[in-house]
Design a protein around this motif. Structure first.
Motif, PDB file in Angstrom:
ATOM      1  N   HIS A 124      52.811 -35.776  75.144  1.00  0.00           N
ATOM      2  CA  HIS A 124      53.945 -34.948  75.583  1.00  0.00           C
ATOM      3  C   HIS A 124      55.091 -35.916  75.884  1.00  0.00           C
ATOM      4  N   PRO A 125      55.690 -36.509  74.826  1.00  0.00           N
ATOM      5  CA  PRO A 125      56.628 -37.613  75.061  1.00  0.00           C
ATOM      6  C   PRO A 125      57.896 -37.223  75.811  1.00  0.00           C
ATOM      7  N   SER A 126      58.419 -36.024  75.611  1.00  0.00           N
ATOM      8  CA  SER A 126      59.655 -35.684  76.335  1.00  0.00           C
ATOM      9  C   SER A 126      59.373 -35.486  77.827  1.00  0.00           C
ATOM     10  N   GLN A 127      58.196 -34.933  78.169  1.00  0.00           N
ATOM     11  CA  GLN A 127      57.819 -34.817  79.585  1.00  0.00           C
ATOM     12  C   GLN A 127      57.646 -36.211  80.183  1.00  0.00           C
ATOM     13  N   SER A 128      57.032 -37.103  79.423  1.00  0.00           N
ATOM     14  CA  SER A 128      56.808 -38.452  79.921  1.00  0.00           C
ATOM     15  C   SER A 128      58.141 -39.142  80.216  1.00  0.00           C
ATOM     16  N   LEU A 129      59.100 -38.983  79.330  1.00  0.00           N
ATOM     17  CA  LEU A 129      60.391 -39.640  79.552  1.00  0.00           C
ATOM     18  C   LEU A 129      61.161 -39.043  80.726  1.00  0.00           C
ATOM     19  N   LEU A 130      61.066 -37.735  80.899  1.00  0.00           N
ATOM     20  CA  LEU A 130      61.755 -37.160  82.070  1.00  0.00           C
ATOM     21  C   LEU A 130      61.055 -37.596  83.353  1.00  0.00           C
ATOM     22  N   ASP A 131      59.745 -37.823  83.279  1.00  0.00           N
ATOM     23  CA  ASP A 131      59.027 -38.362  84.444  1.00  0.00           C
ATOM     24  C   ASP A 131      59.497 -39.795  84.731  1.00  0.00           C
ATOM     25  N   MET A 132      59.676 -40.598  83.666  1.00  0.00           N
ATOM     26  CA  MET A 132      60.152 -41.987  83.868  1.00  0.00           C
ATOM     27  C   MET A 132      61.565 -41.970  84.467  1.00  0.00           C
ATOM     28  N   MET A 133      62.397 -41.059  83.983  1.00  0.00           N
ATOM     29  CA  MET A 133      63.756 -40.940  84.535  1.00  0.00           C
ATOM     30  C   MET A 133      63.693 -40.620  86.039  1.00  0.00           C
TER      31      MET A 133
END
Ligand code: CP
Length: 291
Positions: A124-133
């Motif tokens: 779930h790469p877009s969820q992962s990136l928003l989590d990193m943000m």
């Protein structure tokens, strides 16, 4: 970029660039991105589907919402053939949430940008990136952090993407959950520890939904038993570091993996994760469309 299908394809520099772009959008940057995008959600979604839509509106893109229930999918049309049709109609980017983990391999040469909106138990790469943000906004780095990912690790595409990305960015990753929700392959990204240790030493406590729809009978536990053993209870929250934050990708099973009262407590960043999803998805679409 062209395609955006998993976090393994991203360098740390690309991740930081996407975080910077998402923060710029959050601060009010306005940009028009030309393109025709189709949203194809075979599996249900609240946050991902509608935050991609909001991101597309804000970027001024032309949007088609492909309706699985009223399309020729109901006559047996494959994802490949639906996408071939979208390409013929003039669509240049497809945001896709299918049921399968590795659906995108046969679609990569169709001449249409593929954006993975969460696939099976895989990624779930877009969820992962928003989590990193969300983590970066809070702490300004990853290298000094200990992040606990707690719960149904084996069925969670968010957990798979996050443990990989957090390790790549230099964070210490702790993995917590019943042994039947854990897979030894995950030890390449984190340490398997007990929940009481993880709660006390972590800067980020990331809870996962118990994904009942992906379980067979042997994995089922009562909601009450699960919360006592592996849930973020009020008592456990009191033992967190004062500066530590609580995250959850949602949807939330209240009083199963997290106590109802903690979903919107002062340490929770769950609603901020949802908000950041719009800005990160703007950054992702911008990168995909601009190559
Ligand atoms: N976090 C997440 O992917 O939520 P949805 O399934 O509602 O999109």
């Amino acid at each position: 970029m062209g395609h955006f299908v998993n976090v393994e394809d991203l360098s740390s520099n690309q991740v930081m660039h996407l975080i910077d772009r998402a923060i710029a959008y959050k601060k009010g940057e306005v940009k028009h991105v030309t393109g025709h995008v189709v949203n194809m959600f075979y599996e249900n979604s609240t946050r991902t589907k509608h935050s991609f839509e909001m991101a597309q509106y804000r970027l001024g893109m032309h949007i088609i919402n492909f309706e699985v229930q009223t399309s020729s999918v109901q006559k047996g049309e494959s994802l490949y053939d639906s996408l071939l049709t979208m390409k013929a109609l003039g669509v240049d980017t497809a945001v896709i949430r299918p049921f399968d983990d590795n659906y995108y391999e046969p679609l990569m040469n169709l001449g249409i940008n593929i954006v993975n909106a969460g696939s099976g138990c895989g990624s779930h790469p877009s969820q992962s990136l928003l989590d990193m943000m969300t983590i970066y906004e809070e702490f300004g780095n990853f290298e000094s952090l200990t992040v606990a990912i707690i719960g149904d690790l084996v069925h969670s595409r968010v957990a798979h993407s996050n443990m990989q990305l957090l390790k790549a960015l230099g964070a210490r990753v702790l993995l917590v959950g019943p042994k039947w929700y854990f897979n030894e392959r995950m030890l390449q990204w984190g340490e398997y520890v007990d929940i009481e240790t993880a709660i006390e030493i972590s800067d980020v406590v990331m809870m996962l939904r118990v994904q009942l729809e992906r379980h067979d009978d042997v994995m089922l536990m009562s909601a009450e038993g699960y919360h006592e053993s592996y849930g973020l209870s009020l008592e456990r929250q009191k033992r967190m570091k004062p500066h530590a934050i609580i995250m959850h990708p949602a949807p939330v099973n209240r009083n199963v993996e997290i106590a109802d009262a903690l979903v919107e407590c002062s340490q929770s960043r769950i609603v901020r994760q949802m908000e950041n999803g719009v800005y990160m998805r703007m950054a992702i679409l911008e990168s995909v469309m601009e190559g």
